[in-house]
Enzyme design. Structure first.
Site, PDB file in Angstrom:
ATOM      1  N   ASP A  44       0.842  -1.193   0.000  1.00 44.55           N
ATOM      2  CA  ASP A  44       0.000   0.000   0.000  1.00 44.55           C
ATOM      3  C   ASP A  44       0.877   1.242   0.000  1.00 44.55           C
ATOM      4  O   ASP A  44       1.699   1.440   0.891  1.00 44.55           O
ATOM      5  CB  ASP A  44      -0.886   0.005   1.250  1.00 44.55           C
ATOM      6  N   TYR A  49       2.723  10.042  -0.527  1.00 46.28           N
ATOM      7  CA  TYR A  49       3.863   9.530   0.237  1.00 46.28           C
ATOM      8  C   TYR A  49       5.188   9.828  -0.462  1.00 46.28           C
ATOM      9  O   TYR A  49       6.255   9.708   0.137  1.00 46.28           O
ATOM     10  CB  TYR A  49       3.761   8.025   0.449  1.00 46.28           C
ATOM     11  N   LYS A  74      -3.033   5.730  -3.936  1.00 45.64           N
ATOM     12  CA  LYS A  74      -4.082   6.707  -3.652  1.00 45.64           C
ATOM     13  C   LYS A  74      -3.861   7.995  -4.438  1.00 45.64           C
ATOM     14  O   LYS A  74      -2.728   8.435  -4.617  1.00 45.64           O
ATOM     15  CB  LYS A  74      -4.099   7.039  -2.156  1.00 45.64           C
ATOM     16  N   HIS A 107      -7.623   9.555  -1.548  1.00 46.82           N
ATOM     17  CA  HIS A 107      -6.905   9.602  -0.280  1.00 46.82           C
ATOM     18  C   HIS A 107      -7.719  10.230   0.851  1.00 46.82           C
ATOM     19  O   HIS A 107      -7.580   9.840   2.010  1.00 46.82           O
ATOM     20  CB  HIS A 107      -5.598  10.390  -0.466  1.00 46.82           C
TER      21      HIS A 107
END
Length: 292
Positions: A44, A49, A74, A107
């Protein structure tokens, strides 16, 4: 050995995933490689990120065939909107080095401009229809967000990834998800988020969890992950040290009793550790996702 969950469109997803939230890019490749070597088959990540490229490299270095790895990512809120979300997929896919993403989710909801959230989800529906993703979903959506989404879109999300750990169980959200066939997926599944705001209470040190762990010859983290899996949730822990990566995967060889599950359920405080979805906006999260 691992366990799988069947999403509402028939896609099989490994229940235990490997998360890379807050993992620095220079540590991500080796962590993902170690996780896949250990046996994880679900990774994931997220555009926000800023480590999708390293996730892809870790998958390639592991030697595990791409078709055996379930990749979840996401769309960040700066890329919400129909066309922008289609382009968000292109950015993520290029960074990951793949043609298809297994699970692609929004997200956050953006309550102050939910129309852009709906347009973004319609973009996900198009990606699903065209085969670029195998399943679509959301993250941090409240029951009211889901209700509005259902009114304006046609595909029920496969997953709702939310903060969920023994101190914050979000039972109402879980029930609403289940009522509509949406799988609840836990981020911060072992309560690490509770320490981010300076809280002195850690689920790792909880005497109830510790006592259960002692009974089974397991760690507190393993007990918490087992709690999620036995209650039918997906969980996404995010260790980086090889020994922790391996430890978190050793949760398929024991079973918690009904009383033990109930004792962990009873630890809920109703106190959120992470950000409140109500506060999400372009102004509060000033992040633009770079091109691939």
């Amino acid at each position: 050995m691992t366990a799988t969950l069947t999403l509402n469109n028939g896609v099989e997803m490994p229940a235990l995933g490997f998360g890379v939230f807050q993992t620095p890019p220079d540590e991500t490749t080796s962590a993902v490689e170690a996780a896949l070597t250990t046996g994880y088959r679900h990774v994931d990540t997220a555009a926000a990120y800023l480590n999708e490229r390293e996730v892809g490299e870790g998958i390639r270095r592991s030697g595990v065939d791409r078709s055996d790895v379930f990749i979840e990512s996401k769309v960040w809120i700066s890329d919400y909107g129909y066309d922008k979300t289609l382009h968000a997929f292109e950015k993520s896919a290029r960074k990951l080095g793949v043609d298809q993403i297994d699970l692609f989710i929004l997200h956050q909801p953006v309550p102050s401009s939910f129309d852009t959230t709906i347009d973004a989800y319609r973009g996900l529906e198009k990606l699903l229809a065209d085969g670029f993703v195998r399943a679509i979903g959301v993250s941090n959506f409240r029951p009211t967000d889901l209700a509005t989404l259902f009114e304006h879109t046609g595909v029920v999300p496969a997953v709702n990834q939310i903060e969920l750990h023994p101190y914050f169980t979000q039972v109402e959200k879980q029930n609403v998800d289940a009522e509509h066939g949406v799988l609840t997926q836990a981020w911060s599944p072992i309560g690490g988020i509770t320490s981010y705001r300076g809280s002195s209470r850690s689920a790792f040190d909880d005497p109830v969890i510790g006592g259960i762990a002692t009974q089974h010859g397991k760690t507190a983290a393993q007990v918490m992950l087992r709690w999620h899996l036995q209650q039918g949730r997906s969980a996404i822990p995010k260790p980086t040290r090889p020994e922790r990566i391996a430890e978190n995967f050793e949760v398929f060889d024991f079973e918690l009793s009904a009383d033990e599950l109930a004792a962990i359920d009873a630890l809920d405080t109703g106190v959120r550790g992470g950000p409140d979805p109500e506060s999400t906006s372009r102004e509060t999260f000033k992040l633009e996702i770079p091109e691939a």
